[in-house]
Scaffold this motif. Structure first.
Motif, short mmCIF file in Angstrom:
data_model
loop_
_atom_site.label_atom_id
_atom_site.label_comp_id
_atom_site.label_asym_id
_atom_site.label_seq_id
_atom_site.Cartn_x
_atom_site.Cartn_y
_atom_site.Cartn_z
N CYS A 308 0.74 -1.21 0.07
CA CYS A 308 -0.20 0.16 0.08
C CYS A 308 0.60 1.30 0.29
CB CYS A 308 -0.86 0.05 0.90
SG CYS A 308 -0.02 0.27 2.48
N GLY A 309 1.85 0.79 0.55
CA GLY A 309 2.67 2.10 0.39
C GLY A 309 3.04 2.96 2.23
N GLY A 310 1.77 3.29 2.76
CA GLY A 310 1.86 3.52 4.48
C GLY A 310 0.68 3.75 4.51
N CYS A 331 -0.27 1.99 7.11
CA CYS A 331 -0.04 0.96 7.18
C CYS A 331 1.63 1.30 7.31
CB CYS A 331 -0.01 -0.18 6.42
SG CYS A 331 0.74 -1.59 5.98
N CYS A 334 4.89 -2.56 5.69
CA CYS A 334 4.96 -3.11 4.57
C CYS A 334 6.57 -2.61 4.16
CB CYS A 334 3.97 -2.88 3.33
SG CYS A 334 3.48 -0.47 2.99
N CYS A 449 -2.47 -4.67 2.72
CA CYS A 449 -2.01 -5.16 2.04
C CYS A 449 -0.58 -6.18 2.46
CB CYS A 449 -1.35 -3.93 2.85
SG CYS A 449 0.43 -3.75 2.75
N GLY A 452 2.15 -6.06 4.42
CA GLY A 452 1.80 -5.26 5.96
C GLY A 452 1.24 -6.94 6.29
ZN LIG Z 1 0.76 -1.85 3.76
#
Ligand SMILES: [Zn+2]
Length: 480
Positions: A308-310, A331, A334, A449, A452
């Motif tokens: 998800c990138g955060g 998140c 990840c 994610c 994640g």
């Molecule tokens: Zn994530």
């Protein structure tokens, strides 16, 4: 050689490509048969008859006709191969749930609008084109053939190994372990062939019990060596997603799911590993439910994506549907799992002409804009460290403009999603090119994610904790 029975025999000598029988004999003379190793392949279409012993005898009789300078050795070699080929193969993991109620079976589109394909079944099997397919009364029954069988449309009829079937729908159902190979890939359950309305092509659909389907999905969606709790979370999310799509759209199609990332990646038996089966079996029947707008509790589309990138994204911004568990969560997990080059992906460029052609191919209505002259971000979701583009405005020479969801824009330009990995990026016109900069994450970002989930599992969280984190306000129930 008896050409009418078997037209071509092929062998794969060690480190050699496929050879015809002439090459095989030449290789015997050159190297001596003792140096040959490999598998004998009957590459011809074997006539499909209801009498399997006829096929076996043909294989043997073909061997008798070989005469070369070192013919005795060759016949001995072929006999050994043929006899070992006749030995019953060791069965793989049995396919579970072959007797589960019809409502749970999953129909997966394996081949879309094809004119021909190849089937191979190691076990005995039946074929029916009975109009009342529910009864599965076999129209024809076959013992082990275990050689490629050609399927094609001839005079508008599905023809299997040269034998035509009158109905537009045909079901092939293998005996235990209920496995067949289609174009070389192994799947469990049954195979349904349906002639399309165009009359010139057919679809191939895998009818598969839910857990066998999930084993082929979880192993394709996550590495089998990942944490068991992450695999279990994936199994529950994939089961829920499948049942949701099946319930929502299955009635409109002859199939429920595609085998691609458009739904869930399904690779059949090749994706199965012990750890994957453990994850599926230990979550048997479990799905996620949440409160619906009418106050009842039901399953929802448990989307998931790689990285998800955060921060995960609100489903409303990507797919347009609203569910309480899909509004997005931070998140922090990840970043330490995804490879750095996938978490932060490098700048990529596409020619202006290429981008416009791809967009017009996917969305022909955009032609009304005239010549597309510009793209600009129309909406973004803003998070602490980054923002995700959610809507793109396209302007044209006619003075009109139109909007696309950013995820649709991304997949129109790069349908594989492997270059333009997410919409967490900046778009910049660069001469005759479009550059996508500051890329981050992989996938649409909605729901769980996957990297994640692995990060949480590494920290000791179990599948239930992972799922409730990524799908807040949901809970797990069992449906079978
Ligand atoms: Zn994530």
């Amino acid at each position: 050689m008896n050409g009418s029975a078997i037209r071509l025999l092929e062998v794969r000598p060690w480190r050699m490509p496929i050879f015809s029988i002439d090459y095989f004999f030449a290789a015997c003379r050159k190297t001596g048969p003792g140096k040959l190793s490999g598998k004998l392949i009957l590459s011809t279409t074997i006539p499909l008859t209801a009498n399997p012993t006829e096929n076996v005898s043909r294989k043997v009789s073909a061997g008798r006709h070989f005469r070369t300078s070192n013919g005795k050795v060759v016949i001995l070699f072929l006999s050994l191969v043929i006899l070992s080929g006749c030995k019953r193969r060791q069965l793989t993991t049995p396919t579970p749930q072959m007797d589960i109620e019809a409502q749970f079976w999953v129909k997966v589109l394996l081949l879309d609008k094809v004119e021909a394909c190849t089937l191979q079944i190691a076990s005995s099997f039946s074929i029916t084109d009975d109009p009342n397919l529910q009864t599965l009364l076999p129209t024809a029954r076959f013992d082990q053939i275990d050689a490629p069988i050609s399927i094609r449309l001839i005079n508008g009829e599905i023809t299997i190994g040269g034998r035509p079937f009158m109905n537009d729908e045909v079901i092939i159902f293998p005996d235990e372990p209920y496995i067949f190979k289609l174009n070389g890939d192994a799947y469990r359950g049954k195979l349904k062939l349906i002639i399309n309305p165009d009359g010139g092509t057919f679809d191939a659909i895998n009818l598969v019990p839910p857990d066998a389907y999930l084993a082929g999905v979880v192993g394709a969606e996550m590495p089998s060596y990942w944490e068991p709790e992450a695999l279990k979370a994936q199994a529950i999310a994939a089961r829920t997603y499948c049942f949701y799509i099946k319930k929502r759209f299955g009635g409109n199609h002859t199939w429920d799911m595609k085998k691609t990332a458009a739904h869930q990646v399904y690779r059949g038996v090749s994706a199965e590993y012990t750890q994957i089966w453990d994850a599926v079996n230990q979550t048997k029947g479990q799905v996620l439910v949440c409160k619906q707008t009418d106050g009842t509790e039901d399953i929802f589309p448990t989307y998931y994506s790689s990285t998800c990138g955060g921060h995960t994204e609100n489903s409303k911004n990507v797919f347009g549907d609203s569910f309480e568990p899909l509004t997005g969560v931070p998140c922090p997990y990840c970043r330490n799992v995804a490879r750095p080059k996938f978490f932060f992906w490098p700048m990529i460029q596409f020619d202006n002409t290429y981008v416009i052609n791809r967009l017009l191919r996917r969305y022909p209505n955009l032609k009304q804009l005239g010549k597309i002259t510009n793209f600009s971000p129309a909406a973004r979701s803003n998070y602490t460290e980054f923002s995700r583009l959610t809507k793109v405005e396209l302007s044209g020479s006619s003075g009109k403009s139109d909007f696309l969801r950013a995820e649709d824009f991304r997949l129109a330009i790069d349908p594989t999603g492997r270059k333009l990995r997410s919409t967490i990026c900046q778009i910049v016109k660069w001469g005759e090119k479009w550059a996508f900069l500051s890329g981050r994450g992989w996938g649409h970002g909605v729901g769980m994610c996957q990297c994640g989930a692995q990060g949480m599992a590494r920290q000791g969280k179990n599948a239930k904790q992972i799922l409730v984190y990524y799908y807040p306000d949901s809970r797990i129930i069992s449906v079978y």
